[in-house]
Design an enzyme around this catalytic site. Structure first.
Site, mmCIF file in Angstrom:
data_model
loop_
_atom_site.group_PDB
_atom_site.id
_atom_site.type_symbol
_atom_site.label_atom_id
_atom_site.label_comp_id
_atom_site.label_asym_id
_atom_site.label_seq_id
_atom_site.Cartn_x
_atom_site.Cartn_y
_atom_site.Cartn_z
ATOM 1 N N GLU B 62 37.530 39.567 58.630
ATOM 2 C CA GLU B 62 38.505 40.905 58.771
ATOM 3 C C GLU B 62 37.565 41.277 56.967
ATOM 4 O O GLU B 62 38.322 42.581 56.770
ATOM 5 C CB GLU B 62 39.993 39.908 58.058
ATOM 6 N N PHE B 85 45.206 41.262 64.817
ATOM 7 C CA PHE B 85 46.546 40.653 65.038
ATOM 8 C C PHE B 85 47.177 39.864 63.077
ATOM 9 O O PHE B 85 46.124 39.882 62.580
ATOM 10 C CB PHE B 85 46.595 38.801 65.955
ATOM 11 N N ASP B 86 48.338 40.136 62.900
ATOM 12 C CA ASP B 86 49.047 40.453 62.120
ATOM 13 C C ASP B 86 48.957 39.725 61.052
ATOM 14 O O ASP B 86 48.360 39.807 59.948
ATOM 15 C CB ASP B 86 50.455 40.277 62.208
ATOM 16 N N PHE B 88 45.918 37.308 61.145
ATOM 17 C CA PHE B 88 44.491 37.766 60.994
ATOM 18 C C PHE B 88 44.205 39.007 59.972
ATOM 19 O O PHE B 88 43.140 38.376 59.013
ATOM 20 C CB PHE B 88 43.742 37.779 62.006
ATOM 21 N N HIS B 131 49.954 35.285 65.895
ATOM 22 C CA HIS B 131 50.049 36.271 66.612
ATOM 23 C C HIS B 131 51.313 37.611 66.680
ATOM 24 O O HIS B 131 51.540 38.197 67.325
ATOM 25 C CB HIS B 131 49.562 35.720 67.803
#
Lengths: 390, 326
Positions: B62, B85-86, B88, B131
């Protein structure tokens, strides 16, 4: 973007073309695993010119004097900045003392259309890019976060967070490849930054996308007080192999070798053959910044041993042996150095504090009503003092 | 006029398609955004139509995704990156906060960072840990970033268009449990500004403010309250940074009561900011303290407990009752 699609779109980047410069991978492949692996060296600490099978360089006397001049002026500038910090004119200074050859050698290998992503110590590279050295001092004086337009000299702003800029360099290089340009990108970082995830991620991305980027690690042996042994168990240049591109270790105090190796890596990037990691094995003769005290964490003998490898002295010895520079040259350069020091000193002292309202400038490109509101409140608050004074 | 009924997911997909089509400098980057079309299929079919050069599958890193997007933006591209996902986003948080948010100011305005970071966020889909989170306040707190979240298909379509055109970095939170909710999208109309709140339902007794996934809950609460004779106004904030306080103020001056609802923990959440500012602006109009409904100061729970954690109809109505009781 894939490697295949890049190659297909730009045939002249095809790897079919025979490389004019031998790949540095060969150098690393035969390097034994030891604490001090073989360095690419073209000029010994004694000032003797030696040859290397993979890296040749042939410079005129004028070019050699140019490199010497760059290193001397950069060192003088650096010394002036250190003094200015001691005099309270700068809040902090990150000295490059000892790293002049790594920076001037790599910096002079660059073309104007190449793009540089520095850390915060690349004063010599900035010099090569034509950034006025006084502009480097604004952030250390506390009047701005970087006093130059990155696109004027293709020299990005200094990045304080360790290793972040290696990803910016990689993304920029991906863009260069997309544009079909044949320029290259160089990312500077240190041995400490090699421990950061961002550096590893930039290796991954650049390899996967075959980005035209050169990673130039100045291993100056110390990350503030932590020696390289606290960062890695293998020589740093060997990291590249695991990511799928060549790594090479060069004598970072040898300006000729740094120039030759960086030039070769940049040409490789331009040919569309992807990234290279160059580890310039050098030494930080001073403190990490003016805030730390190296006597607390390293022995005096260590610095003394590296002083014998001084990058400027060895080139001077060579210039004298070759009779490539006369006494008049050295005298004139000394005068030029003093003039530079004086100019820097005067410029720093004359540097005005920024306008108060600059707090709110450029927080957003498209504006923000909250910033506007707070700017107005701040202005009214400031104005209230003026009224009281009347 | 081209009016079409579509899901939020489809509206985002159409909007991204339009962005790629309109500007050759627009890129999409992220994990699995290519052949798969993203784990929520938001980028479905885009790589097929625009190629691997424009819709780029990235390594699973990321920080690398955001960091290279910054470099591409410096080169003149307009990357739209997907964080899968949030939970991550945190490996990229450093790049977003220390670089993406601040580089424009650092360069005294000489460079622009038109990067959109798309993050499917929030709970309610029975997912595993990391998630279901709502980290919007962590981004809204950072100067240099703008933070938005659509709650319906039309906003999803238009807010994405506006985010891509913005020269500021935009954190674009997508309410993942609403991806499949359908609504009318008028693809030709000229939308209002990206950061303006909208009145989702008019009322006179109390104002509910929500954004993203909670707008629907608040509309249902308002409908339920209506049956008890209470007239509730619902505002869809749409933008968490900057916040359109003027629209909230206008509503609160009318109703005298405010309840803020979000999935994120109440503590230090966007509700705190709204409560503080509106208390300042509307002190003499308020009939009750501003109340907040949201998540607890606890890690997001396992899926079997998320209905307890997430504000539902009852918790919103309970807050409405408490406010009206003052």
């Amino acid at each position: 973007m894939t490697v295949e699609s890049t190659a297909a779109r730009k045939p002249r980047r095809s790897s079919k073309r025979t490389s004019a410069v031998k790949t540095p991978a060969k150098t690393s492949a035969r390097t034994p695993q030891s604490s001090e692996p073989e360095l690419v060296q073209l000029l010994t600490p004694e000032g003797e010119r030696v040859e290397h099978p993979d890296y040749q360089i042939d410079l005129t006397a004028e070019e050699l004097r140019g490199l010497y001049r760059d290193m001397v002026l950069t060192r003088r500038f650096d010394a002036e900045a250190t003094a200015l910090q001691r005099q309270g004119e700068l809040g902090l200074w990150a000295s490059l003392l000892g790293q002049e050859a790594a920076q001037i050698g790599s910096g002079r290998a660059l073309r104007d259309d190449d793009y540089v992503f520095p850390t915060y110590r690349e004063h010599g590279v900035a010099w090569c890019r034509g950034v006025d050295p006084t502009n480097l001092l604004g952030m250390f004086r506390g009047v701005n976060h970087g006093g130059w337009d990155p696109n004027t000299n293709n020299f990005h702003l200094y990045t304080i967070v360790i290793g972040s800029q290696t990803l910016h360099a990689t993304g920029y290089a991906m863009g260069v490849a997309k544009d079909g340009a044949d320029s290259a990108v160089i990312a500077y970082f240190g041995d400490g930054a090699s421990s950061q995830g961002d550096v590893a991620e930039s290796f991954t991305f650049s390899a996967v996308y075959n980005a035209p980027v050169v990673f130039f690690c100045q291993n100056n042996q110390w990350a503030i007080s932590e020696p390289t042994e606290k960062q890695t168990r293998v020589p740093l240049y060997q990291r590249a192999q695991g990511f799928g591109f060549p790594g090479v270790r060069v004598d970072g105090n040898d300006v000729l070798a740094c120039l030759a190796v960086t030039r070769s890596a940049l040409e490789r990037a331009r040919r569309g053959e992807g990234p290279t990691l160059v580890e310039a094995f050098t030494y930080r003769m001073g403190a990490h910044t003016t805030s730390d005290d190296p006597t607390k964490y390293r022995a005096d003998e260590e610095r003394a041993s590296w002083e014998a490898k001084d990058p400027i002295l060895r080139l001077r010895t060579y210039l004298e042996k070759q009779q490539a520079a006369d006494e008049a040259f050295f005298t004139a350069l000394e005068e030029e150095s003093e003039a530079l020091g004086k100019r820097v000193r005067e410029a720093v002292r004359a540097m005005p504090d920024p306008d108060r309202m600059a707090i709110f400038d450029h927080a957003y490109a498209d504006g923000n009503p909250l910033v506007d509101e707070e700017r107005a409140q701040f202005a009214a608050y400031q104005a209230s003092f003026a009224e009281e004074g009347n | 006029m081209a009016m079409e009924k579509m899901s939020i997911a489809k509206a985002l997909n159409e909007s991204l398609r339009k962005a790629l089509d309109t500007d050759p400098k627009v890129l999409i980057m992220g994990e699995d955004v290519g052949k798969l079309g993203g784990v929520f299929r938001i980028t479905d079919g885009l790589q097929k139509d625009f190629g691997e050069d424009r819709v780029i599958d990235t390594p699973l890193a990321e920080s690398g995704i955001v960091g290279t997007a910054i470099g591409l933006a410096l080169r003149g591209y307009r990357p739209i990156v997907e964080i899968q996902f949030d939970g991550f986003v945190f490996p990229a948080y450093d790049q977003i906060v220390t670089q993406l948010a601040k580089m424009h100011a650092r360069a005294l305005g000489k460079i622009k960072l038109p990067v959109v970071v798309r993050i499917p966020y929030g709970g309610g889909i029975g997912a595993v840990e990391h998630h279901s989170e709502s980290p919007e306040a962590l981004f809204a707190h950072v100067a240099g970033l703008k933070v938005v979240s659509p709650s319906n298909a039309s906003d999803a379509y238009w807010m994405m268009q506006q985010a891509v055109q913005s020269d500021d970095p935009i954190i674009f939170f997508e309410p993942k449990r609403r991806y499949w909710d359908k609504g009318e999208v008028e693809t030709d109309s000229i939308p209002g500004p990206l950061h303006r709140a909208s009145v989702a339902r008019t009322g006179s007794d109390l104002t509910l403010v929500a954004y993203g996934p909670m707008v629907k809950v608040c509309l249902e609460a308002a409908a339920a309250a209506q049956e008890e004779g209470k007239s509730i106004e619902v505002l869809d904030l749409r933008s968490m940074s900057p916040i359109d306080f003027d629209t909230i103020q206008t509503s609160v001056e009318k109703t005298g009561r405010l309840v803020v609802v979000h999935e994120a923990p109440v503590f230090y959440g966007s509700g705190a900011e709204i409560a503080a500012r509106i208390t300042e602006r509307c002190f003499y109009h308020l009939e009750a303290p501003v109340l907040r409904v949201g998540g607890y100061h606890a890690p997001y729970p396992p899926a079997r407990l998320e209905d307890e954690y997430l504000p539902g109809l009852d918790r919103v109505l309970d807050a409405v009752d408490r406010s009206l009781a003052y």
